[in-house]
Write an enzyme that holds these catalytic residues in place. Sequence first.
Site, PDB file in Angstrom:
ATOM      1  N   LYS A 125       7.469  13.696  -0.134  1.00 51.01           N
ATOM      2  CA  LYS A 125       8.016  13.106   1.099  1.00 51.01           C
ATOM      3  C   LYS A 125       9.230  13.894   1.583  1.00 51.01           C
ATOM      4  CE  LYS A 125       5.714   8.827   1.443  1.00 51.01           C
ATOM      5  NZ  LYS A 125       5.663   7.379   1.588  1.00 51.01           N
ATOM      6  N   LYS A 209      -4.783  13.125  -0.248  1.00 53.93           N
ATOM      7  CA  LYS A 209      -4.929  11.672  -0.343  1.00 53.93           C
ATOM      8  C   LYS A 209      -5.030  11.032   1.051  1.00 53.93           C
ATOM      9  CE  LYS A 209      -1.331   8.690  -0.791  1.00 53.93           C
ATOM     10  NZ  LYS A 209      -0.607   7.456  -1.090  1.00 53.93           N
ATOM     11  N   LYS A 212      -1.898   6.009   5.114  1.00 54.19           N
ATOM     12  CA  LYS A 212      -1.648   5.275   6.358  1.00 54.19           C
ATOM     13  C   LYS A 212      -0.909   6.122   7.358  1.00 54.19           C
ATOM     14  CE  LYS A 212      -0.154   1.099   4.187  1.00 54.19           C
ATOM     15  NZ  LYS A 212       0.995   1.601   3.448  1.00 54.19           N
TER      16      LYS A 212
HETATM   17  P1  ATP Z   1       2.280   5.769   3.264  1.00 57.08           P
HETATM   18  O1  ATP Z   1       1.258   6.626   3.937  1.00 57.08           O
HETATM   19  O2  ATP Z   1       3.163   5.022   4.224  1.00 57.08           O
HETATM   20  O3  ATP Z   1       3.047   6.481   2.197  1.00 57.08           O
HETATM   21  P2  ATP Z   1       0.182   4.718   1.645  1.00 57.08           P
HETATM   22  O4  ATP Z   1      -1.031   4.642   2.502  1.00 57.08           O
HETATM   23  O5  ATP Z   1       0.268   5.805   0.649  1.00 57.08           O
HETATM   24  O6  ATP Z   1       1.476   4.624   2.521  1.00 57.08           O
HETATM   25  P3  ATP Z   1       1.272   2.481   0.083  1.00 57.08           P
HETATM   26  O7  ATP Z   1       1.725   1.292   0.827  1.00 57.08           O
HETATM   27  O8  ATP Z   1       2.307   3.421  -0.371  1.00 57.08           O
HETATM   28  O9  ATP Z   1       0.191   3.302   0.935  1.00 57.08           O
HETATM   29  O10 ATP Z   1       0.341   2.027  -1.143  1.00 57.08           O
HETATM   30  C1  ATP Z   1      -0.213   0.750  -1.355  1.00 57.08           C
HETATM   31  C2  ATP Z   1      -1.204   0.817  -2.504  1.00 57.08           C
HETATM   32  O11 ATP Z   1      -2.347   1.575  -2.116  1.00 57.08           O
HETATM   33  C3  ATP Z   1      -0.660   1.505  -3.758  1.00 57.08           C
HETATM   34  O12 ATP Z   1      -1.088   0.798  -4.904  1.00 57.08           O
HETATM   35  C4  ATP Z   1      -1.254   2.876  -3.723  1.00 57.08           C
HETATM   36  O13 ATP Z   1      -1.415   3.440  -5.017  1.00 57.08           O
HETATM   37  C5  ATP Z   1      -2.614   2.583  -3.096  1.00 57.08           C
HETATM   38  N1  ATP Z   1      -3.136   3.754  -2.386  1.00 57.08           N
HETATM   39  C6  ATP Z   1      -2.576   4.362  -1.316  1.00 57.08           C
HETATM   40  N2  ATP Z   1      -3.333   5.393  -0.884  1.00 57.08           N
HETATM   41  C7  ATP Z   1      -4.413   5.438  -1.729  1.00 57.08           C
HETATM   42  C8  ATP Z   1      -5.560   6.277  -1.798  1.00 57.08           C
HETATM   43  N3  ATP Z   1      -5.759   7.265  -0.942  1.00 57.08           N
HETATM   44  N4  ATP Z   1      -6.474   6.039  -2.779  1.00 57.08           N
HETATM   45  C9  ATP Z   1      -6.294   5.021  -3.654  1.00 57.08           C
HETATM   46  N5  ATP Z   1      -5.230   4.194  -3.642  1.00 57.08           N
HETATM   47  C10 ATP Z   1      -4.294   4.383  -2.688  1.00 57.08           C
END
Ligand code: ATP
Length: 344
Positions: A125, A209, A212
Site C-alpha cells: 500500500k 489479487k 475492491k
Molecule cells: P481493499 O481493496 O480496500 O484493500 P480488499 O478487497 O482487499 O480491500 P478487505 O476489506 O481488506 O478487502 O478484506 C476483507 C476480507 O476479504 C479479508 O478476510 C480478506 O482476506 C478477504 N479477501 C480480500 N480480497 C480477497 C481475494 N482476492 N481473495 C480471497 N480473499 C480476499
Amino acid sequence: MAETTATPAPQGERKKIIFSGIQPTGVFTLGNYIGAVRHWGPLQEQYRCIYSVVDLHSITVRQDPAVLRKRTLEAYALLMACGMDPEKSILFIQSHNPHHTECSWVLNCSTQFGELSRMTQFKDKAARYADNINAGLFTYPVLMAADILLYQTDLVPVGEDQRQHVEITRDIAGRFNGAYGTTFTMPEALISRAEEGARIMSLQDPTKKMSKSDPNPKGCVSILDEPGVIIKKFRSAVTDSDAQVVYAPGKDGINNLMRIYAAFTGKSLEAIQEEFAGKGYGDFKTAVGEAVVQGLAPIQARYKELMDDKAYLETCYRQGAQQAMRLSGRTLEKVYKRVGFLHE
Ligand code: ATP
Ligand code: LTN
C-alpha cells in the site's frame, strides 16, 4: 475451511469466539465473498461470532467522507445480505466502539517498528499510495490486533492475504502476556485451502489479487454487479492460449475461474475438468458467469430489501455496538489494570 485444530465446544464449555472484519472501501468483490464472507454465515451455528465493518482501518487510505458514510451502511447491509444474522452474532461498526482505538494505543507500545516494517500489506500500500504513507497505514496491524484480542478471539476467518496480520497479532499477544501476565487468548487464523478460493485473482491480471479498490473494474466482479455485467466480465477474462479446462500450474487465469466455479457450484476441480472436457474456454467462461449470477441473486435481492429499511439497519448496528462494548470493556479494563493505569 481448513488449517485449524478447531472443534466445536463440548456442552458446558464456553463456545469458541470468532472475530472478523471487512473494510467499507467499496462493494464486496467475489474475492471478499469467496475467500472470507461466504464462510462467516455457517460459522454462526457453532461459534460465538463477532463481525465488524472496520471503518477505522479504511481511512488509512484517503476516503471521501460522504462516500465512506454511504459505503459503511452498505457494507453493513451486505454482511446481513450474505447471511450474518444480528440475532445470532454481534454485527457492529468498528468506530462505534471506542475500545478499539484505546486498546490499540496500548498495543502500539508492545509492537516493534521492525516487525511493522516487514508487513507486506504495508509495503504494497505504501508503494501504491506513495503520496500518503501515513502513520495509520503503518500501525494498521496493531489496530487489527486490538480488534481481535479485545474479544478473546479463538479463530479469525480471513483470506490468505491476512495471514501475516494474524501472525503479528499472535506475536503482540504473546509479548503482552509475557510482560504483564496472561491477558489475551491466543488467536488462530482460519483460512481455506488455495483450491477453495483463499486468494481469488483479478479477471484481467490473474497474477494480481482481486480487490475492491482495483482501479480497473473489468478485473473485479462486485457482488452487486448486474447479471449482464457479470457475464460480460467473465467472457472477457484473461486466460492462456491452451484452451483446455484443466487445473494446472501456470494456468493462473483458468485456475482462478475453476476455483470460482467450484465455490458457486460445490463441484470438485476434477468434476469440472470432466464436465468441460473437449469444450472450449468460451463455453466454460459463460458457465462460470451464469453460476455466479445465479448464486448472487438471493444476496442481491436481500440487500435491496435491507437498504429499503434503514431504520432496521440502524437498530441493528446500534444494538451491535452495545453488545460489542460490553464484551470488549472487560478486556480493556483488564489491560489498563495490567499496565498500571491508576483506576479512575
Ligand atoms: P481493499 O481493496 O480496500 O484493500 P480488499 O478487497 O482487499 O480491500 P478487505 O476489506 O481488506 O478487502 O478484506 C476483507 C476480507 O476479504 C479479508 O478476510 C480478506 O482476506 C478477504 N479477501 C480480500 N480480497 C480477497 C481475494 N482476492 N481473495 C480471497 N480473499 C480476499
Ligand atoms: N485487515 C483486514 C480487515 C480487518 C480484520 C480485522 C480481519 C480489520 N480488523 C480483524 C480480521 C480480524 C482486511 O481484510 N484487510
